[in-house]
Each structure stands twice: as structure tokens, then as C-alpha cells.
Design a protein around this motif. Sequence first.
Motif, mmCIF file in Angstrom:
data_model
loop_
_atom_site.group_PDB
_atom_site.id
_atom_site.type_symbol
_atom_site.label_atom_id
_atom_site.label_comp_id
_atom_site.label_asym_id
_atom_site.label_seq_id
_atom_site.Cartn_x
_atom_site.Cartn_y
_atom_site.Cartn_z
ATOM 1 N N PRO A 31 111.785 50.974 69.144
ATOM 2 C CA PRO A 31 110.391 50.497 69.148
ATOM 3 C C PRO A 31 109.400 51.521 69.710
ATOM 4 O O PRO A 31 108.297 51.669 69.189
ATOM 5 C CB PRO A 31 110.457 49.238 70.026
ATOM 6 C CG PRO A 31 111.860 48.768 69.897
ATOM 7 C CD PRO A 31 112.687 50.002 69.788
ATOM 8 N N VAL A 32 109.825 52.225 70.757
ATOM 9 C CA VAL A 32 108.946 53.248 71.328
ATOM 10 C C VAL A 32 108.750 54.403 70.342
ATOM 11 O O VAL A 32 107.636 54.926 70.174
ATOM 12 C CB VAL A 32 109.515 53.765 72.660
ATOM 13 C CG1 VAL A 32 108.729 54.970 73.152
ATOM 14 C CG2 VAL A 32 109.493 52.663 73.716
ATOM 15 N N THR A 33 109.842 54.805 69.673
ATOM 16 C CA THR A 33 109.750 55.868 68.675
ATOM 17 C C THR A 33 108.837 55.477 67.529
ATOM 18 O O THR A 33 107.993 56.271 67.081
ATOM 19 C CB THR A 33 111.149 56.209 68.128
ATOM 20 O OG1 THR A 33 111.991 56.651 69.198
ATOM 21 C CG2 THR A 33 111.068 57.298 67.065
ATOM 22 N N LEU A 34 108.976 54.244 67.033
ATOM 23 C CA LEU A 34 108.150 53.764 65.937
ATOM 24 C C LEU A 34 106.683 53.709 66.347
ATOM 25 O O LEU A 34 105.799 54.157 65.592
ATOM 26 C CB LEU A 34 108.628 52.379 65.497
ATOM 27 C CG LEU A 34 107.841 51.721 64.359
ATOM 28 C CD1 LEU A 34 107.881 52.585 63.116
ATOM 29 C CD2 LEU A 34 108.397 50.322 64.071
ATOM 30 N N ALA A 35 106.423 53.166 67.532
ATOM 31 C CA ALA A 35 105.035 53.089 68.013
ATOM 32 C C ALA A 35 104.444 54.480 68.188
ATOM 33 O O ALA A 35 103.272 54.723 67.842
ATOM 34 C CB ALA A 35 104.982 52.319 69.329
ATOM 35 N N GLY A 36 105.231 55.414 68.704
ATOM 36 C CA GLY A 36 104.754 56.780 68.878
ATOM 37 C C GLY A 36 104.430 57.437 67.548
ATOM 38 O O GLY A 36 103.424 58.148 67.429
ATOM 39 N N PHE A 37 105.289 57.201 66.538
ATOM 40 C CA PHE A 37 105.047 57.775 65.211
ATOM 41 C C PHE A 37 103.752 57.231 64.613
ATOM 42 O O PHE A 37 102.943 57.988 64.058
ATOM 43 C CB PHE A 37 106.223 57.466 64.283
ATOM 44 C CG PHE A 37 105.973 57.817 62.844
ATOM 45 C CD1 PHE A 37 105.986 59.133 62.421
ATOM 46 C CD2 PHE A 37 105.708 56.816 61.915
ATOM 47 C CE1 PHE A 37 105.746 59.458 61.087
ATOM 48 C CE2 PHE A 37 105.466 57.127 60.586
ATOM 49 C CZ PHE A 37 105.485 58.449 60.174
ATOM 50 N N ILE A 38 103.550 55.915 64.739
ATOM 51 C CA ILE A 38 102.345 55.299 64.172
ATOM 52 C C ILE A 38 101.094 55.835 64.858
ATOM 53 O O ILE A 38 100.136 56.260 64.198
ATOM 54 C CB ILE A 38 102.419 53.767 64.305
ATOM 55 C CG1 ILE A 38 103.557 53.214 63.435
ATOM 56 C CG2 ILE A 38 101.089 53.129 63.918
ATOM 57 C CD1 ILE A 38 103.808 51.737 63.626
ATOM 58 N N VAL A 39 101.094 55.827 66.195
ATOM 59 C CA VAL A 39 99.916 56.276 66.940
ATOM 60 C C VAL A 39 99.643 57.757 66.686
ATOM 61 O O VAL A 39 98.497 58.165 66.441
ATOM 62 C CB VAL A 39 100.106 56.003 68.447
ATOM 63 C CG1 VAL A 39 98.976 56.637 69.250
ATOM 64 C CG2 VAL A 39 100.168 54.516 68.716
ATOM 65 N N LEU A 40 100.696 58.579 66.720
ATOM 66 C CA LEU A 40 100.519 60.018 66.515
ATOM 67 C C LEU A 40 99.988 60.318 65.114
ATOM 68 O O LEU A 40 99.097 61.153 64.944
ATOM 69 C CB LEU A 40 101.847 60.738 66.739
ATOM 70 C CG LEU A 40 101.835 62.260 66.549
ATOM 71 C CD1 LEU A 40 100.904 62.922 67.563
ATOM 72 C CD2 LEU A 40 103.246 62.836 66.668
ATOM 73 N N THR A 41 100.526 59.626 64.103
ATOM 74 C CA THR A 41 100.092 59.872 62.728
ATOM 75 C C THR A 41 98.625 59.525 62.542
ATOM 76 O O THR A 41 97.856 60.294 61.954
ATOM 77 C CB THR A 41 100.947 59.060 61.738
ATOM 78 O OG1 THR A 41 102.328 59.460 61.865
ATOM 79 C CG2 THR A 41 100.494 59.309 60.311
ATOM 80 N N PHE A 42 98.224 58.356 63.051
ATOM 81 C CA PHE A 42 96.820 57.958 62.906
ATOM 82 C C PHE A 42 95.893 58.889 63.690
ATOM 83 O O PHE A 42 94.795 59.223 63.220
ATOM 84 C CB PHE A 42 96.630 56.517 63.364
ATOM 85 C CG PHE A 42 97.089 55.502 62.354
ATOM 86 C CD1 PHE A 42 96.743 55.625 61.023
ATOM 87 C CD2 PHE A 42 97.869 54.424 62.732
ATOM 88 C CE1 PHE A 42 97.167 54.696 60.080
ATOM 89 C CE2 PHE A 42 98.290 53.489 61.803
ATOM 90 C CZ PHE A 42 97.944 53.630 60.466
ATOM 91 N N MET A 43 96.312 59.312 64.884
ATOM 92 C CA MET A 43 95.481 60.220 65.667
ATOM 93 C C MET A 43 95.328 61.565 64.962
ATOM 94 O O MET A 43 94.220 62.112 64.879
ATOM 95 C CB MET A 43 96.085 60.410 67.059
ATOM 96 C CG MET A 43 95.965 59.211 67.979
ATOM 97 S SD MET A 43 96.686 59.519 69.600
ATOM 98 C CE MET A 43 95.707 60.908 70.170
#
Length: 334
Positions: free
Chosen positions: A240-252
Motif C-alpha cells: 500500500p505504501v509503494t502504491l501510494a508513493g507511485f500515485i503521488v510521485l507520478t501526479f507530482m
Amino acid sequence: MLWSGANSIFERDRTAQLLAEYLAAEHAEHPLASQLIIAHSHGGNIALRALHHLQMRDGSGSEVPDGAHPLVATLATPFVEIHRADFGSRPFYIRVALTMAMLFVSLILAMGLLFLVMWLVPALTARMPSDGALVIGVYEIIVCLAVGGVGWRWIVRDRQKQVAALENVTRLGELASAKRLLVIRAIDDEASLALALGTILNYATERLISGSISLFAVLTVIALFGNKWWPATISPWAYPVTLAGFIVLTFMLFGALMVSRMVHGRELARSPMECQVNTQSAPDAADLSQIVTLVSRKYVKSLRHGIYEHENCASAISDWVRAQLGAAPSVQSH
């Protein structure tokens, strides 16, 4: 004739068309008068596009013999041209990364909405078939197909027309009147530096976004299987942390990419990535009349982009105009 001043490529071209019409009308009314355009910043791009439209008025792309041939002096103009470019698979990976991030967010929101409705309407839960997992699975598939279809259409749709339109409205190099063009520029001009920074950020964010997919894939394997292989080391919350990090990083990163492209023109924030921006302090033109670099030899609080305030700016334009018209240069007192 007014220009809104908006950082818009197409708006500048529309203003250039109006300027070309105005110059042609003025020349028709006063054919023996000499026309002079003094343009600052992106006004220089408008002036050069106006020259292009004047050349195209007869449909041949060459100067009309009895047409308007204004003198043009540009001040601190960042000449912007857009060209078609081949970046290999990088644009594809960027679009895939953003589509994946959108897909994950849509699934999370869709599942949250489903459970919220089931919690607010208990009767709906009671009527759900015994195999509720199948219903939820079908619901997830529908959401995936809807979001994935939109994303895939964005990836494979024809983008050549958009690139061609941007390339066409920024064409400056084919200047038949380059001999009547004066370019005045400054060292370390703030506008040019801002555009250069945008170019650097654009390159960096593109590479980071395309590389984020590989990083996400590696971390996903570690997070999903590492808990079985190394249960004492890998936390159950790793995925879950990896997925959330990927989503946030991609959008940023994608937001940073849009901002970095927008500095050259707001249309580039949503334009295809199969194009590159050429920004120079002087246009690519043969037989350019003159380039003058004004150097500030004393500290001034004003911006270098306000080059019209330089003590030698007015005299540089005056001497050049006199030379073009065959008059004697002005005498400066020192």
C-alpha cells in the motif's frame, strides 16, 4: 489593435495576423512611408510572425513586390520555435505511467464509493448474491475498462495534427526580410533564463516519470513477495505504501512537467510530447541585419528583460534605422 499579453502561442499568432493586416493597410494608404516595428519580449515573436503572414499574402510564400516591408527591431525577445521530434518510447512510458496512476486512483475511489453505498443502504447488501466477491470483481473490471479505455485512447490517438499546428504557428526561420531585422538582447536576460530552466525541468521530469514504472514494478515484487520470503523484514503495509508513493510521485512529476512546458506557451501544457522547443536569443535566419548585445556596466535594480531602459538601447535602434534608410548616424555625446 491590442494583444492580451497572454502566454499563448496561438494568441500570439492571431495577433500577428492582425498586425500583418494593419501593416498592409497602412502601406497601401502611404506607400512611400517607411514602417518601423519596435517589439519587446514575445512581441518580437508576434512581429516576425507578422512578417511571415505578409510574405504569405500572395499565396506563394515570397515577398510581394509592392507589399509592406517594415523594419523590425526586437528587444529581449526569446524566439520560440516548435519542431517535431522523435523521443523513442519515452512519451509512451510517460502516458502509461499516468494512465496507471489514474487507474489506481479510480479503483480506490470506486471501491470506496461502493462500500459507502452498501453501508448507507443495508438493503442493498442484503440483496447482493451470495457470491459478492464476483459482483465486486465485475465492478472493478468495468471501472478498469472505462478508465483504461480513456487512457489508451489518449496514448494511441492521432497527435500529429496537434504537433503540426504548433510547428506551423511558430515558424520564424524562413524570413525573407531578415536584412531588415535588428535583434537587441541582454546578457543573463531573466526571461531567457526562465525558458532555459523550463527546458531543463521538462527533460528531467520526463526521464523521472518514464523511469518510475520500472521502479514501481521492482518495489511491487519486493512488497508482494518479500513478506513471504522475509516476513521479519518486509511489512504487510509495504505494497500500500509503494502504491501510494507511485500515485503521488507520478501526479507530482506530471504536474511539474506541465508547468515546465507551459513557460513556453500555455498550449504546451496539454500538447503532445512528440515535439521539442527551440528558444534562442536570435532567430535562425540567413543574412540577419544586425545583433546588438547590450551590456550593463553598472549595477541597476531593474530587470535585464526591461532592456528598453538601457542607456544605449534608443541610440542603437536610431543608428540602425538611419543606416537602413541611408541617413547619417546620430552623434552621441560621451
